[in-house]
Structures are given as structure tokens and as C-alpha cells.
Design a protein around this motif. Structure first.
Motif, PDB file in Angstrom:
ATOM      1  N   ASP A 388       0.539  -2.060   0.522  1.00 52.61           N
ATOM      2  CA  ASP A 388       0.156  -0.311   0.375  1.00 52.61           C
ATOM      3  C   ASP A 388       0.607   0.797  -0.117  1.00 52.61           C
ATOM      4  O   ASP A 388       0.705   2.663  -0.626  1.00 52.61           O
ATOM      5  CB  ASP A 388      -0.925   0.213   1.753  1.00 52.61           C
ATOM      6  N   GLN A 389       2.184   1.026   0.590  1.00 52.02           N
ATOM      7  CA  GLN A 389       2.491   2.590   0.648  1.00 52.02           C
ATOM      8  C   GLN A 389       3.588   3.029  -0.464  1.00 52.02           C
ATOM      9  O   GLN A 389       3.299   3.929  -1.037  1.00 52.02           O
ATOM     10  CB  GLN A 389       4.190   1.697   1.570  1.00 52.02           C
ATOM     11  N   VAL A 390       4.235   1.372  -1.671  1.00 53.87           N
ATOM     12  CA  VAL A 390       4.281   1.843  -2.150  1.00 53.87           C
ATOM     13  C   VAL A 390       3.912   2.358  -3.689  1.00 53.87           C
ATOM     14  O   VAL A 390       4.391   2.744  -4.613  1.00 53.87           O
ATOM     15  CB  VAL A 390       5.902   0.402  -2.959  1.00 53.87           C
ATOM     16  N   ASP A 393      -1.096   6.701  -3.754  1.00 52.67           N
ATOM     17  CA  ASP A 393      -1.067   8.064  -5.251  1.00 52.67           C
ATOM     18  C   ASP A 393       0.108   8.438  -5.131  1.00 52.67           C
ATOM     19  O   ASP A 393       0.485   8.937  -6.735  1.00 52.67           O
ATOM     20  CB  ASP A 393      -2.147   8.549  -4.814  1.00 52.67           C
ATOM     21  N   GLU A 394       0.478   8.744  -3.573  1.00 48.79           N
ATOM     22  CA  GLU A 394       1.846   9.539  -3.821  1.00 48.79           C
ATOM     23  C   GLU A 394       3.039   9.122  -2.918  1.00 48.79           C
ATOM     24  O   GLU A 394       2.008   8.055  -1.648  1.00 48.79           O
ATOM     25  CB  GLU A 394       1.970  10.654  -3.537  1.00 48.79           C
ATOM     26  N   LEU A 395       4.146   8.504  -3.043  1.00 52.76           N
ATOM     27  CA  LEU A 395       4.952   8.273  -2.746  1.00 52.76           C
ATOM     28  C   LEU A 395       5.135   8.803  -0.895  1.00 52.76           C
ATOM     29  O   LEU A 395       5.068   9.705  -1.144  1.00 52.76           O
ATOM     30  CB  LEU A 395       6.059   7.633  -3.489  1.00 52.76           C
ATOM     31  N   PRO A 396       4.903   7.724   0.092  1.00 56.51           N
ATOM     32  CA  PRO A 396       5.015   8.319   1.026  1.00 56.51           C
ATOM     33  C   PRO A 396       6.250   8.494   1.552  1.00 56.51           C
ATOM     34  O   PRO A 396       5.870   7.865   3.270  1.00 56.51           O
ATOM     35  CB  PRO A 396       3.931   7.357   2.597  1.00 56.51           C
ATOM     36  N   ARG A 496       7.514   1.476  -9.197  1.00 53.22           N
ATOM     37  CA  ARG A 496       6.462   2.319  -9.345  1.00 53.22           C
ATOM     38  C   ARG A 496       6.299   2.661 -11.042  1.00 53.22           C
ATOM     39  O   ARG A 496       5.118   2.381 -11.887  1.00 53.22           O
ATOM     40  CB  ARG A 496       6.054   3.659  -8.701  1.00 53.22           C
ATOM     41  N   GLU A 497       7.159   2.997 -11.660  1.00 53.74           N
ATOM     42  CA  GLU A 497       7.100   3.516 -13.001  1.00 53.74           C
ATOM     43  C   GLU A 497       7.439   1.628 -13.982  1.00 53.74           C
ATOM     44  O   GLU A 497       6.571   1.950 -14.610  1.00 53.74           O
ATOM     45  CB  GLU A 497       9.267   3.326 -13.581  1.00 53.74           C
TER      46      GLU A 497
END
Lengths: 598, 81
Positions: A388-390, A393-396, A496-497
Motif C-alpha cells: 500500500d505504501q509503495v 497515489d503519492e509515495l509516502p 512504480r515506474e
């Protein structure tokens, strides 16, 4: 809730006990020193587990009688059946041993552990063993401070034995003093109720102390001080034998299925032996008296008789259980199974697909994606992050930076359970398919095989990276913490990429756009290297931290390169000629450096 | 010279590896064309970008594509293609 209350309660009860009785304090201290000795002994033997023990184990357990004897001898030498069973579990988990051999060793260990009773009964209580303990401790501790591993190991073994003897000495002293003020024998219960009650006490005492050896020593010292009756001591010994399985059960909780099966075997054997001993108690007492008379043990020497009893009932247990070993193994394998989700299996490849080249390629591609999904999860969890972190919507980044507790996951184990089997199946499938036809699909297979290997390389690199990362991510030094956090954020960004590419894999020159990621990574490496030297120069991190970081950046580079190479095969979907051409145009390391230098 | 070319063409007609090469050549031309378009679109974006960070990011991407195109053109000139 129960767990939270348990420890303080034990402390309170013990503290109260120490307050009202100095003798109790001495006995408890004796037990504590004894257990500490066992820990030290374990530590010592661990120093030899790497080579010698492993070789010995392989060679001496290929037959049932051999593994049985091995169990007896090793437990006699180490004086701890728990250590032998825990080691056996670890060897079993590593796949060096089979369950059958493991069961043999456990049976043998049960007999081997009875030698402890002989040592204490025959030797420990007659001579002043504390006299031996002191020099052992001195020599042992001096050796512990030596650099070579084997000397250190011997040091731990020696001081472990020293502590064992010292512990026995204190227990003995305590019980002797105890005798004057308090008569436990008055609470003796006779008949079967007493037998069951004291067996239960034996189980409990062993569970608390995590050592049947310690319980047995306690029983013998109490018996020699006439604090308990002979019959009660027998029941306690039976209980201790059952209770000792708790160490193996606890040890197996973290082990794989084979380890749990072995712990199950241990429990079954000791329970059956215990029940047999209780049922046949009168016959056993008679047999002990008979044997004692034959070997010249005096009638009132109950401590030696207890040792005879302990050996005898374990021997009976082995004789009863040995013919059933194979049945027991089969039953355990049926009864204790790996949970379905624990071991991941291939989903897409099946032998029929091999007949149709295109279907076969597609099946392998899907299976490789399956492996990638599992690998991605291992990499994320291995570096202390969550899915969920990775993929938020935006990396926390802030949240990751502040993370103060990191749960370590065993990457090797996860790899074994979730990747290895599928990976092997894919490789086997490709090899067979390659053999069947040599058409254009062979080229596809070449790249798919490469993609699979790259995924595995990325997992291995994560394993290396994990070692220092988990250590430094919670370091007090915020500079090094920050740097290591950057490394894992870099991994998260890469994942993510790759996910974006997976969705847009058919866009124009998708393969060549991977060069942008490579370039970004090169820049990251350069910036990090600059920061690293500056941090060392300013004494913000130690040179040791610096070199760790340098090595670990190398692992990050391995992860990046492997995953990017994998992505060119797995995530880019376009005409084959285009892919071939783009692979040729894609920039290599040197060319990327040149772009950065322009 | 003309006969030589004709022979080469004929050879290409019968030789599957040469036919494959022709396919590769076409693919390379297609990729180079796409790269050129990509570079142009980045250059257009660069013209309208004010933010310094975005600018240097785009410049970097353009440099990268230039290098890729250069490598591709060299490949096109080489013998195998």
C-alpha cells in the motif's frame, strides 16, 4: 492479555519467594546459572555448526540405526536434547536431512539426554563439583576473548559446562539448607493421583525452564536431599520428558513444514513414552530394582536408581516406537501440511501447452509475470515497506523516513516458498520446449528465461541489501538513516515506474524510454557518491558506515539493472522486429555516462 | 555496377536472411522516425516551459534521444542493415 500479565506475575511470585526464603533464592539462582550455562553451551556448539557438524550429520544419518546412534551420541556430548532437536529442525528446514532421519535423531536424543541424569547422579552429587566449575569458567572466559572462531567456541563450551556445574552446586546447597526448614516430603501424594500430579508438575517445571535437563537435575538434588519421595521423583522425570518437547515446538513455530513435522514426531514420541511409563510404573520400578541389584547400586541410592529409570523408560519408548517410524513419518506428512497459500505453485504452465508453440510462449510469459508479482512483494517487504505504501497515489516518503520499527522478513524463506518452485517449473518447461522445436519461439524463450533469471537476481540483491538496511534504518545517526531510506525509496520509485510501463507497454518506443530510468538512476548514484564522501569528510558518518553504503548502492544498482532488463522482455509488447531494433539502440552504461557529462 | 545491384536484389529475393535484414532495416527506420517525433515534441514542450527544474529534465531527455538516434543512424549505415 495473558502474555502481558504472565511475565510480571512470574517476577512477583519469584520476588516474594526470595523474600520469604533465602534457600529458595539459592535454588532459583542455581537453576538460573544452570540455564545460563546451557545458553553458553549452545553458543559454543553453534561455532562448530558450519562445517564439522554438518559433515558429520550427513555422513552419520543415512540409515535409521545410524541416525538413532547419532542422536544418542550428540546429545550425550552436548548434554542437551533441546539443542540437538532444534539443530535437527534447522537442518531439516535447510533440506540437508529427511524427516525419517530427523525422527531417528530425535528418538536417539531422548536416550542421550538420560546420560545427564547419570552424570549428575553418579558424579555430580558425590564430589564437590563447584571445584571443577571455577577453573572451567576462568579458562572458558579467557578463550571467549580470543579472536579465532574455534577457540571462542571452545571457550563458550567450557564456560557453559562451568556454569552448569556451578548451577548444580547452588541447587544442591539450596536443597540441603531447605531440608532443615521445610519438608516437601510431607506433601507427597501416593498412588496414581500422585503419579499424574507430579508428572504434571514435571511438565510445568520443564516448560518454564525450557530444559528437561534442568528439571532432572533439580529432581535428583531434591531427591538426594530427601525433599521428595522416590515415586514422586519418577513421576517428575516422566513429566520432564514430556515437557521438554516444548522447546522443539517453540523452535518449530518459526520453522517450515518439515520442522513442524519433526516437532510433532518429538511430541508424539514423548507423550507415548510418558503414558507407557505411567501405565507400567510398577513393572518399571521392579525392573529398576532388579537392574540396580545386578549392577551393584545400593538399595537406598535413589538418585542412581532414578537415572536407571530414566534410561529404561526412554529405551522402552524407542523399542516400541522404532518399528512404527515409517508409519509415523507418513502420518505426520499427511497430518501436518503446508497451508495452501504458503507454497506458491505454477498457475499457467501445463504440459499440454508445449504442443502449441505460441501457447507455450504465452504460458511462460504469464508465469514469469506471476513470478514477478511474487518477487515484487518480497522486495517490498524485504526492505520494510508495504504494498500500500509503495503503490499509494503519492509515495509516502515522510512516513517511510519516520518509520521507527521494521519487521524483518526472511527473504530466503519467502524465495523458497513463493518463487523457487515456479522458477524451476518455468526453466524445466522451457528446456523441454526448446528441445521439442527450434523455431522463432526459441528466441522468445531465450528472453523469457533471461527475464526469470533477472527477477531472481533482483531478489538475491535485495537479500544482501536488507542486511545493513534494516540495521541502519533505525540507527541513531540520522544521516545514515536518511541515506538508507533514500535507497529503498529509489527501489519503490523504480517499482512504480515499472508498473506504469506494464500498463503502457504498447506505447511508442516503450523499450527505449527505459533508458530514461537508467539515466535517472545514474544521476542518483553520482549524487549519492558525492554526498557520501562529504558525510565522511564532515564526520557525520563513520567510514565503516560509508563503505556499507557504497556496497549497498551496488546492490541497489543490481536490483535496478535486473528489473529494467526484465521489463524489456515482460512489459514491452510490440512487433518483434521493433523490439529487436530498440534493444540494439538502447544505450549502454558508458553511453549513458556520456549523456550525463554533456 | 547495375548488374551487381540486380544480382544483389535477386539474391535478396531468394535469400530469407536477407529478407529478414530488410525487415530489420524497415523497423530501424520506423523506430528512428518515432524517436525524431518524440524529440520534437519534447523540444516544443521545452519552449513553453518556464520552470527551471522541468526545463533541465526535458533537456536531459532530449540529449538522451539524440544519443539514441545517433546510435540508430550509425547502425543503419553499418553493413548488416
Amino acid at each position: 492479555m495473558f502474555k502481558k500479565v504472565l511475565l510480571p506475575s512470574i517476577f512477583l511470585i519469584l520476588a516474594y519467594g526470595f523474600w520469604i526464603s533465602p534457600d529458595f533464592k539459592e535454588i532459583a539462582a542455581g537453576v538460573a546459572i544452570f540455564l545460563f550455562g546451557m545458553l553458553s553451551l549452545e553458543e559454543g556448539f553453534r561455532a562448530f555448526t558450519g562445517g564439522v557438524l554438518e559433515k558429520l550429520l550427513r555422513r552419520s544419518t543415512d540409515r535409521l540405526w545410524k541416525s538413532l546412534s547419532f542422536g544418542v551420541v550428540s546429545t550425550t556430548l552436548m548434554q542437551s536434547s533441546s539443542l540437538v532437536s532444534v539443530l535437527t529442525i534447522s537442518f531439516l528446514s535447510a533440506g540437508i536431512l529427511g524427516l525419517g532421519e530427523g525422527v531417528g535423531i530425535i528418538f536417539g536424543a531422548n536416550l542421550g539426554t538420560t546420560t545427564g541424569a547419570w552424570l549428575v547422579a553418579g558424579f555430580g552429587l558425590k564430589v564437590k563439583i563447584s571445584a571443577y566449575a571455577m577453573p572451567m569458567l576462568v579458562f572458558g572466559v579467557i578463550l571467549i576473548f580470543q579472536r579465532p572462531g574455534h577457540l571462542k567456541g571452545i571457550g563458550y563450551v567450557l564456560s557453559g559446562l562451568g556454569f552448569l556445574f556451578l548451577g548444580i552446586h547452588y541447587m544442591k546447597e539450596g536443597f540441603e539448607a531447605f531440608r532443615g526448614s521445610f519438608d516437601l516430603a510431607a506433601y507427597a501424594v501416593s498412588g496414581y493421583p500422585g503419579l499424574f500430579l507430579f508428572s504434571l508438575i514435571g511438565i510445568l517445571a520443564t516448560v518454564v525452564m525450557q530444559s528437561s535437563h534442568a528439571t532432572l537435575v533439580l529432581i535428583i538434588t531434591a531427591l538426594s536431599a530427601n525433599q521428595i519421595t522416590y515415586e514422586n521423583a519418577l513421576a517428575l522425570a516422566i513429566g520432564a520428558n514430556v515437557g521438554t518437547t516444548i522447546t522443539a515446538i517453540i523452535g518449530a513455530m518459526g520453522a517450515n513444514v518439515a520442522g513442524r513435522q519433526l516437532a510433532g514426531a518429538h511430541l508424539v514420541f514423548n507423550m507415548i513414552t510418558g503414558l507407557l511409563a505411567i501405565l507400567l510404573i510398577t513393572e518399571l520400578i521392579w525392573a529398576v530394582d532388579y537392574i540396580s541389584e545386578k549392577v551393584g547400586i545400593r538399595d537406598f541410592d535413589f538418585t542412581l536408581k532414578l537415572a536407571v529409570f530414566h534410561t529404561l523408560f526412554n529405551l522402552i519408548g524407542i523399542m516400541v516406537m522404532l518399528p512404527w517410524t515409517n508409519h509415523l513419518v507418513r502420518w505426520l506428512q499427511r497430518f501436518i501440511k503446508a497451508p495452501a497459500e504458503e507454497l506458491d505453485a505454477p498457475k499457467h504452465i501445463y504440459s499440454a501447452a508445449i504442443e502449441y508453440p505460441d501457447a507455450a510462449v504465452e504460458a511462460v510469459r504469464k508465469e514469469t509475470l506471476h513470478i514477478y508479482d511474487n518477487a515484487r512483494d518480497i522486495i517490498i517487504r524485504g526492505l520494510g515497506m508495504s504494498h500500500d505504501q509503495v503503490f499509494a497515489d503519492e509515495l509516502p516518503k515522510q512516513q517511510l523516513e519516520k518509520q521507527s520499527k521494521i519487521t524483518k522478513v526472511d527473504i530466503e524463506d519467502l524465495y523458497d516458498r513463493r518463487v523457487k518452485r515456479i522458477f524451476s517449473a518455468v526453466i524445466a518447461f522451457i528446456s523441454r520446449a526448446d528441445f521439442t522445436w527450434k523455431e522463432k519461439q526459441s528466441g522468445d524463450f531465450h528472453w523469457l528465461r533471461d527475464a526469470n533469471s533477472r527477477i531472481v537476481e533482483a531478489i538475491k540483491a535485495t537479500k544482501h541489501l536488507q542486511k545493513n538496511m534494516l540495521h541502519y534504518l533505525i540507527s541513531d545517526n540520522h544521516h545514515i538513516r536518511h541515506e538508507y531510506n533514500r535507497l529503498r525509496i529509489r527501489v519503490a520509485e523504480l517499482l512504480r515506474e515499472l508498473e506504469t510501463l506494464r500498463v503502457n507497454g504498447n506505447s511508442d518506443v516503450a523499450l527505449l524510454s527505459l533508458d530514461e530510468l537508467k539515466l535517472e538512476f545514474k544521476e542518483f548514484e553520482r549524487a549519492q557518491s558525492r554526498r557520501l564522501f562529504q558525510l565522511i569528510r564532515e564526520d557525520a558518518i563513520t567510514p565503516e558506515m560509508g563503505t556499507s553504503l557504497m556496497n549497498d548502492s551496488g546492490y541497489l544498482s543490481d536490483i535496478t539493472n535486473s528489473l529494467l532488463a526484465m521489463a524489456t522482455t515482460l512489459f514491452v509488447s510490440q512487433r518483434k522486429e521493433l523490439t529487436g531494433v530498440e534493444r540494439k539502440i538502447a544505450l549502454d552504461d558508458k553511453e549513458l555516462e556520456e549523456v550525463l557529462d554533456q | 555496377m547495375k548488374t551487381k545491384k540486380l544480382v544483389a536484389k535477386l539474391k535478396g529475393f531468394f535469400d530469407s536472411s536477407l529478407r529478414d535484414n530488410e525487415k530489420k532495416r524497415e523497423a530501424l527506420k520506423e523506430v528512428l522516425e518515432k524517436l525524431k517525433h518524440k524529440q520534437k515534441s519534447f523540444e516544443q514542450k521545452l519552449k513553453h516551459t518556464q520552470n527551471q527544474g522541468d526545463k533541465s529534465e526535458l533537456e536531459k531527455k532530449i540529449k538522451l534521444i539524440r544519443s539514441q538516434r545517433k546510435k540508430g543512424l550509425e547502425l543503419l549505415k553499418s553493413e548488416g542493415y
